[in-house]
Design a protein around this motif. Structure first.
Motif, short mmCIF file in Angstrom:
data_model
loop_
_atom_site.label_atom_id
_atom_site.label_comp_id
_atom_site.label_asym_id
_atom_site.label_seq_id
_atom_site.Cartn_x
_atom_site.Cartn_y
_atom_site.Cartn_z
N CYS A 71 83.10 7.02 -51.55
CA CYS A 71 82.73 7.55 -52.88
C CYS A 71 83.14 6.58 -53.98
CB CYS A 71 83.39 8.90 -53.10
SG CYS A 71 82.73 10.24 -52.09
N SER A 74 80.73 3.64 -53.85
CA SER A 74 79.43 4.03 -54.38
C SER A 74 79.46 4.15 -55.90
CB SER A 74 79.01 5.36 -53.75
OG SER A 74 77.76 5.79 -54.26
N SER A 75 80.53 4.72 -56.44
CA SER A 75 80.64 4.86 -57.89
C SER A 75 80.73 3.50 -58.58
CB SER A 75 81.87 5.70 -58.24
OG SER A 75 81.78 6.99 -57.66
N HIS A 78 77.16 2.05 -58.62
CA HIS A 78 76.15 2.76 -59.38
C HIS A 78 76.44 2.84 -60.89
CE1 HIS A 78 75.11 4.29 -55.32
NE2 HIS A 78 73.91 4.42 -55.83
N PHE A 79 77.69 3.03 -61.26
CA PHE A 79 77.99 3.33 -62.65
C PHE A 79 77.59 2.23 -63.64
CE2 PHE A 79 80.70 3.80 -66.39
CZ PHE A 79 80.41 5.11 -66.73
N ARG A 85 72.95 5.77 -62.38
CA ARG A 85 74.01 6.74 -62.66
C ARG A 85 73.61 8.16 -62.28
NH1 ARG A 85 75.82 4.60 -68.71
NH2 ARG A 85 76.53 2.54 -68.01
#
Length: 431
Positions: A71, A74-75, A78-79, A85
Motif C-alpha cells: 500500500c 502504491s501510494s 500514484h500520489f 490519485r
C-alpha cells in the motif's frame, strides 16, 4: 430519475460519442490485440512466480506487514500524478472518454505529445507491475478492473500516437479515408476500450463472453468488430507464449485437482491402466462389524468405499461415504448395547435375527457411477470434467476391479505426459 452510478449514465462506462472507425484502423486494432496478448502472457508467468516466492520467503509470516508495504509503495507511485490519485474506476472512465467531452492534460494535450505518450506508457507499466505484486495478497481484490486499466493505458497511448501521426501527415496515404469525414478521424478513447479488452483477454483467455462484457460496460455496440478482432488476436498471441489463463495457473499453484479435457490426447489407453499398482479397500454386505469398520477408517483416508456382495464375488452393490460411516459409528457406539463385535449390514435382509445390529442400508448409494475396464481414458476424463465426478467404479463382467479418483487420474495423466515428452526428446536425439 434514478442515477445509481452517480454519473448520469445507464451503464458504468457508457460512451456518449458515436465515432465511426475507419477500415485501415483494423490493423492497429489487431496490433493492440497482439500487445494485449504479450502483456497477458507476461502477467501469467510473473504473477505465479511472485506468489510462489511469497510463500517460500520470510514475508509469509507477516501478511499484514506485506500488505502495508505494498500500500505504501502504491501510494508513493500514484500520489504524485493527478490522473492516478483516483481509483481505477474513475481512471477507466477518463481513459474511455473523448477529449471533446472531458479534457485531461495528461492524456489529451496536443502541445506536448511526447509527454502524453510518456505518461500513458509509464503509467501502464507501473500499473502492470503493481498488479503482478498485489494479485495474490491476503486482501480481497479482483483482476478484471486492474487488467482493464493496464490495457486502457496502453491502448490510449497507441491511439494517441496514431492521432498525432495523422495530424502530422494529413489525409495522405493510409489516412486518405480521413478526408471523407467531418469529425475527428482518430479517437484514442476507442483504442483505450479495445486495449482494455485485449489485456483482459490475454490474462483470462476469454473470447465471446469478454466481447459481451465490454459491450455491456460501454454500451458501444458499434465497436464490436474491433473488439472481436483484438480479443481473438490477443488470445492467439497469449497462447503462443503461454497456453494457460491466470486462473488455471493459480489452481495449479494451490495444488487443486484440475482436468483439462482440451490437452489430454491419450486415445489408446483404457481405464484399467489407471488402476495398476493402486490399493483397493471395500466393504462387504455382510460380515462387517463396528471394529472392522473403525479399523478401516483409522487405517485409510479415503473419502468413501465401494460395497460388494462379498470379498470373493466382488459384485458391486453400491458406495458409501466415509463421513456417513464415521458419523453413524460414533452415534452407535454411544449406545450401551453396541460393542466392537456388533454387526453392521448394508441390507436389512442380512440382518441378524437377534441381538443389536447397525443398519447402514439407508446411507448406501445403490447407483454409483460405473465404467467398464475397457472404457477409453479420454471418455473418463470427459466424465470427470463435464459431470464433476469425484470417483468412478471400474468393473469387469460386473465384478469390481478398482476405483478411479480424480487425484489418481491426474497423477496417471501427468506420468504419461512426462513419459511421452521424454520419449519424444529421445527420438529426436537419436535422429
Amino acid at each position: 430519475r434514478l442515477d445509481p452510478l452517480k454519473n448520469h449514465k445507464s451503464v458504468i462506462f457508457e460512451v456518449t460519442y458515436h465515432h465511426e472507425w475507419q477500415l485501415f484502423e483494423l490493423v492497429p486494432f489487431a496490433l493492440l490485440g497482439a500487445v494485449g496478448g504479450l502483456v497477458g502472457a507476461a502477467f501469467n508467468k510473473l504473477n505465479p512466480l511472485v506468489c510462489q516466492k511469497r510463500r517460500s520467503s520470510w514475508i509469509k509470516r507477516w501478511p499484514l506487514t506485506e500488505v502495508a508495504l505494498v500500500c505504501l509503495l502504491s501510494s508513493m507511485i500514484h500520489f504524485p500524478f493527478k490522473l492516478l490519485r483516483s481509483n481505477n474506476m474513475i481512471l477507466l472512465h477518463d481513459l474511455f472518454s473523448s477529449c471533446d467531452e472531458e479534457y485531461h492534460d495528461e492524456i489529451c494535450s496536443s502541445e506536448s505529445p511526447q509527454l502524453v505518450l510518456l505518461y500513458l506508457v509509464t503509467f501502464g507499466i507501473a500499473k502492470l507491475c503493481l498488479t503482478v505484486i498485489t494479485y495474490g495478497l491476503r486482501i480481497p481484490g479482483g483482476l478484471f478492473v486492474p487488467s482493464l486499466t493496464v490495457g486502457a493505458l496502453f491502448g490510449r497511448a497507441l491511439g494517441f500516437a496514431i492521432k498525432v501521426l495523422q495530424e502530422f501527415v494529413g489525409d495522405a496515404g493510409v489516412f486518405a479515408a480521413c478526408g471523407h469525414t467531418t469529425q475527428q478521424c482518430i479517437n484514442p478513447a476507442i483504442y483505450a476500450i479495445v486495449g482494455a479488452a485485449s489485456v483482459l483477454g490475454g490474462v483470462t483467455r476469454m473470447t465471446v463472453s469478454l466481447v459481451v462484457i465490454m459491450i455491456e460496460l460501454t454500451n458501444g455496440l458499434q465497436y464490436i468488430i474491433p473488439l472481436m478482432i483484438a480479443i481473438m488476436v490477443s488470445k492467439f498471441v497469449a497462447e503462443a507464449f503461454d497456453g494457460e489463463s491466470i486462473y488455471i495457473e493459480h489452481i495449479r499453484l494451490n495444488g487443486f485437482p484440475l482436468l483439462d479435457t482440451g490437452k489430454e490426447q491419450l486415445l489408446e489407453e483404457q481405464t484399467v491402466s489407471v488402476l495398476l499398482g493402486r490399493e483397493l479397500k471395500v466393504l462387504s454386505m455382510t460380515g462387517e462389524t463396528v471394529a472392522s469398520i473403525t479399523s478401516l477408517l483409522d487405517r485409510t483416508l479415503y473419502k468413501g468405499f465401494p460395497v460388494v456382495t462379498s470379498q470373493g464375488e466382488m459384485l458391486v452393490v453400491g458406495y458409501v461415504r466415509r463421513q456417513i460411516l464415521k458419523r453413524m459409528i460414533e452415534k452407535a457406539t454411544s449406545d450401551s448395547r453396541v460393542n466392537p463385535r456388533t454387526p453392521c449390514v448394508f441390507s436389512r435382509s442380512y440382518a441378524p435375527q437377534s441381538g443389536a445390529w447397525i443398519d447402514l442400508s439407508t446411507y448406501l448409494d445403490r447407483s454409483p457411477d460405473i465404467v467398464f475396464h475397457s472404457t477409453p481414458l479420454n471418455r473418463v476424463v470427459e466424465m470427470f470434467s463435464a459431470i464433476g465426478l469425484r470417483y468412478l467404479l471400474v468393473t469387469r463382467d460386473g465384478k469390481l476391479m478398482g476405483i478411479v479418483k480424480k487425484k489418481d487420474l491426474l497423477e496417471h495423466l501427468d506420468y504419461e505426459r512426462v513419459r511421452n515428452t521424454s520419449s519424444t526428446r529421445g527420438g529426436q536425439e537419436d535422429s
